[in-house]
Motif scaffolding. Structure first.
Motif, PDB file in Angstrom:
ATOM      1  N   GLY A 192       7.339  -0.586   7.541  1.00 50.23           N
ATOM      2  CA  GLY A 192       6.806   0.392   6.889  1.00 50.23           C
ATOM      3  C   GLY A 192       5.496   0.852   7.875  1.00 50.23           C
ATOM      4  O   GLY A 192       5.849   1.121   8.825  1.00 50.23           O
ATOM      5  N   THR A 193       4.377   0.860   7.340  1.00 50.97           N
ATOM      6  CA  THR A 193       3.333   1.122   8.105  1.00 50.97           C
ATOM      7  C   THR A 193       2.864   0.069   9.203  1.00 50.97           C
ATOM      8  O   THR A 193       2.015   0.512  10.123  1.00 50.97           O
ATOM      9  N   ALA A 194       3.345  -1.057   9.386  1.00 54.54           N
ATOM     10  CA  ALA A 194       2.896  -1.929  10.133  1.00 54.54           C
ATOM     11  C   ALA A 194       3.931  -1.861  11.463  1.00 54.54           C
ATOM     12  O   ALA A 194       4.748  -1.237  11.597  1.00 54.54           O
ATOM     13  N   PRO A 195       3.419  -2.893  12.714  1.00 55.03           N
ATOM     14  CA  PRO A 195       4.327  -2.679  13.757  1.00 55.03           C
ATOM     15  C   PRO A 195       5.762  -3.123  13.491  1.00 55.03           C
ATOM     16  O   PRO A 195       5.805  -4.077  12.770  1.00 55.03           O
ATOM     17  N   LYS A 196       6.714  -2.499  14.172  1.00 52.02           N
ATOM     18  CA  LYS A 196       8.228  -2.657  13.996  1.00 52.02           C
ATOM     19  C   LYS A 196       8.419  -3.513  15.249  1.00 52.02           C
ATOM     20  O   LYS A 196       8.519  -3.105  16.228  1.00 52.02           O
ATOM     21  N   PHE A 198       0.831  -1.043   0.164  1.00 53.51           N
ATOM     22  CA  PHE A 198      -0.222   0.188  -0.059  1.00 53.51           C
ATOM     23  C   PHE A 198       0.944   1.285   0.015  1.00 53.51           C
ATOM     24  O   PHE A 198       0.819   2.149  -0.918  1.00 53.51           O
ATOM     25  N   PRO A 199       1.785   1.451   0.970  1.00 49.47           N
ATOM     26  CA  PRO A 199       2.578   2.727   0.830  1.00 49.47           C
ATOM     27  C   PRO A 199       3.248   3.042  -0.406  1.00 49.47           C
ATOM     28  O   PRO A 199       3.191   4.275  -0.647  1.00 49.47           O
ATOM     29  N   PRO A 251      -1.717   2.998  11.416  1.00 50.75           N
ATOM     30  CA  PRO A 251      -0.312   3.189  10.758  1.00 50.75           C
ATOM     31  C   PRO A 251       0.718   3.595  11.818  1.00 50.75           C
ATOM     32  O   PRO A 251       0.527   4.288  12.582  1.00 50.75           O
ATOM     33  N   ARG A 252       1.939   2.991  11.739  1.00 51.69           N
ATOM     34  CA  ARG A 252       2.931   3.218  12.732  1.00 51.69           C
ATOM     35  C   ARG A 252       3.356   4.813  12.519  1.00 51.69           C
ATOM     36  O   ARG A 252       3.190   5.574  11.391  1.00 51.69           O
ATOM     37  N   GLN A 253       3.724   5.394  13.572  1.00 47.98           N
ATOM     38  CA  GLN A 253       4.189   6.952  13.761  1.00 47.98           C
ATOM     39  C   GLN A 253       4.879   7.218  12.550  1.00 47.98           C
ATOM     40  O   GLN A 253       5.930   6.502  12.353  1.00 47.98           O
ATOM     41  N   GLY A 254       4.565   8.232  11.856  1.00 47.43           N
ATOM     42  CA  GLY A 254       5.657   8.677  10.669  1.00 47.43           C
ATOM     43  C   GLY A 254       5.171   8.218   9.479  1.00 47.43           C
ATOM     44  O   GLY A 254       5.731   8.511   8.137  1.00 47.43           O
TER      45      GLY A 254
END
Length: 454
Positions: free
Chosen positions: A224-228, A118-119, A443-446
Motif C-alpha cells: 500500500g502506501t508503505a515501503p514495499k 488509512f488508504p 507515501p509510495r509513488q502512486g
C-alpha cells in the motif's frame, strides 16, 4: 449515490418508527422491504475474518463483497459462513472493489495491517461508505488527523474496533466520573506484559530476504502506501505489528483496549510531554522488547488536575504493585487523591481497592445507566449505519485523538527520547526527526492520492 440514499431512507424509517413507539423491523432482525445494509469485508483472515464474520452474521447486513490480498483467504471465509455470503464477489484489491461496486456498498469492515487502514478507510469514506476500522485507527499521527477531518467532511458513520467502548466498562467509567467517584486522578499505570511476536527475533540488523509468497498474493496492495519490501513471513501473516514501517507495537495494539475510557472521560486530549523512561533492546527497524513511557497531561478543569499515564510493555517490565494494587499482565491501576482503582482491558470493569473514601463509596455506587446505543460494538456500528442508533460509540472524533496519543508514544519508543508536544501547533517542538515521524514515510509513488481526500 445509491448507498447514501439508502441510509437516508433507513434513518427516516427509524424516526417514523420511534414516533409510533414501535421497534423498527430492523431491530427485530427483519428485512424492511427487502433492503439491507450492503456490506463489504476487507481483510478476511485472523482479526479481519473475526470482525467480518460478525458483521456478515448480523441480521441487518447483506454481504456483497469480500476483499483480501490473498483471495483464498476470502474464499475460506465465504465457506465458513454457511451460505450467508455465497453471492459475494471476491477481490484482491480494495481499489478495484470500490471502482466496480462502490455504489452498491453501504458499509465495510477493515481488518488489515495497521499501515493499510488509512488508504482503505479514506477511499471508502470519500464514496459515502460507512467504515468499521480495527484498532489502532491508523499508522501515523497525521493519518489520524486526516481521518477525523474526513469523518466530518463526508458525514459518514465511523467506528474504531476497541470493543470495550460499547460495554459495561465504558458505562461504568462514565457514570463513576459523573457521580464524582472518579475524580482528581493524578496517575495511571497501564501495562501489556505478554510476549510479542518480534521478541524471539533478537537484534534485527536488516530487513529479511525474499521468501515464496502465498499463491495469488497481491503484494503490491499489501504494501500500500508503505515501503514495499521483499515478501517474507516475518511480515505476513500477523508479524507486521513489530515493524515500524507497518505496525504500532504492543502499545498501539493494546493501548486502545486499556486506556480508551481513561482518555475519553478524563478529557485528556493530547499530552504536552512524552518521556521515554526506559527502553529494553532498542532497534532501528522493529519495536523494542520492552519500554516504559510516560505521558504528562495538563489540567483540564475542576476535578481534573495535571496527571501522568505510565505505560509498561515487555515480559518482565511490570508496573509497581502493593498489597492492594495488583495489575494483571494486561490492565491498569488508577490513582486519585482518595481512591485507587484496578481494572483490566476490553470490557473488564473497575474495582475500587483502596483510598480514604473506600468505605464511603462502596455502598453508594450508582447503578449502570441504560445506554442509548447498543452495547455490542459491531451491532452499534451497523445500527448507526442503518440510522437506528444515533451515533457510533467509538467514532473517529472519539478514537482519533486517543490513537494520536499512541502514535506519540510509538515515536518515543522508537527514538528513546523525551518529546515536547505543542497541541495547538500539532508539532513536536524539541526533536526534528520525531516531528517528521508525525507523518511517517512519504507515501509510495502512486499512493499519494488518499492524503488529498480529507
Amino acid at each position: 449515490m445509491q448507498n447514501i440514499k439508502r441510509r437516508q431512507f433507513l434513518a427516516q424509517a427509524a424516526t417514523v418508527s420511534a414516533v409510533a413507539t414501535t421497534l423498527p423491523s430492523f431491530a427485530l432482525g427483519q428485512n424492511v422491504g427487502g433492503d439491507k445494509i450492503n456490506l463489504a469485508v476487507i481483510g478476511c483472515s485472523n482479526r479481519g475474518g473475526a470482525i467480518g464474520s460478525e458483521a456478515i452474521k448480523h441480521p441487518l447486513t447483506n454481504c456483497v463483497a469480500l476483499c483480501d490480498v490473498v483471495p483464498s483467504r476470502a474464499n475460506g471465509l465465504k465457506k465458513k459462513m454457511d451460505g450467508q455470503c455465497d453471492d459475494a464477489l471476491v477481490f484482491d484489491d480494495f481499489r478495484e472493489m470500490f471502482s466496480q461496486m462502490g455504489d452498491k456498498i453501504d458499509a465495510c469492515t477493515i481488518g488489515v495491517p495497521d499501515h493499510s487502514h488509512f488508504p482503505i478507510a479514506m477511499l471508502a469514506m470519500s464514496m459515502g461508505i460507512d467504515v468499521y476500522v480495527e484498532k489502532p485507527l491508523a499508522h501515523t499521527f497525521e493519518e489520524c488527523e486526516l481521518l477525523i477531518a474526513a469523518e466530518k467532511k463526508y458525514n459518514v458513520k465511523c467506528q474504531m474496533g476497541n470493543q470495550g467502548h460499547s460495554s459495561e466498562q465504558r458505562l461504568q467509567f462514565e457514570s463513576w466520573v459523573d457521580a464524582g467517584i472518579i475524580k482528581n486522578v493524578r496517575r495511571v499505570d497501564a501495562c501489556m506484559n505478554n510476549g510479542r511476536r518480534w521478541h524471539p527475533w533478537g537484534d534485527v540488523k536488516d530487513y529479511p530476504s525474499a521468501e515464496k509468497m502465498p499463491e495469488g498474493m497481491n503484494w503490491d496492495v499489501w504494501a500500500g502506501t508503505a515501503p514495499k519490501r521483499a515478501y517474507n513471513t516475518k511480515y505476513d501473516p500477523g508479524n507486521w505489528r513489530g515493524w515500524y514501517d507497518y505496525g504500532n507495537g504492543a502499545f498501539g495494539d493494546w493501548g486502545p483496549h486499556t486506556l480508551d475510557t481513561v482518555h475519553r472521560f478524563l478529557k485528556l486530549g493530547l499530552p504536552h510531554q512524552v518521556r521515554a523512561v526506559s527502553i529494553d533492546k532498542p532497534n532501528d527497524l522493529i519495536f523494542p522488547h520492552g519500554t516504559t513511557i510516560a505521558f504528562d497531561f495538563k489540567e483540564r478543569g475542576p476535578d481534573m488536575p495535571e496527571m501522568t499515564i505510565n505505560w509498561y510493555d515487555g515480559v518482565k517490565n511490570r508496573p509497581p504493585s502493593s498489597k492492594d494494587v495488583k495489575i494483571g499482565a494486561c490492565g491498569k491501576a488508577i490513582f486519585s487523591d482518595d481512591l485507587t482503582f484496578v481494572g483490566g482491558t476490553h470490557s473488564a470493569t473497575l474495582s475500587i481497592v483502596g483510598g480514604d473514601r473506600l468505605s464511603d463509596v462502596k455502598g453508594n455506587l450508582p447503578e449502570l445507566p441504560a445506554s442509548e446505543t447498543s452495547t455490542n460494538h459491531m451491532d452499534n456500528f451497523l445500527r448507526a449505519s442503518a440510522g437506528l442508533d444515533p451515533y457510533c460509540n467509538s467514532s473517529f472524533a472519539v478514537s482519533g485523538p486517543l490513537t494520536q496519543v499512541f502514535m506519540l508514544g510509538c515515536i518515543a519508543q522508537r527514538l528513546g527520547e523525551n518529546l515536547e508536544f505543542d497541541a495547538v501547533k500539532r508539532q513536536i517542538t524539541n526533536n526534528a526527526r520525531a516531528n517528521d515521524l508525525l507523518k511517517g514515510n512519504a507515501p509510495r509513488q502512486g499512493w499519494e492520492e488518499y492524503y488529498k481526500l480529507a
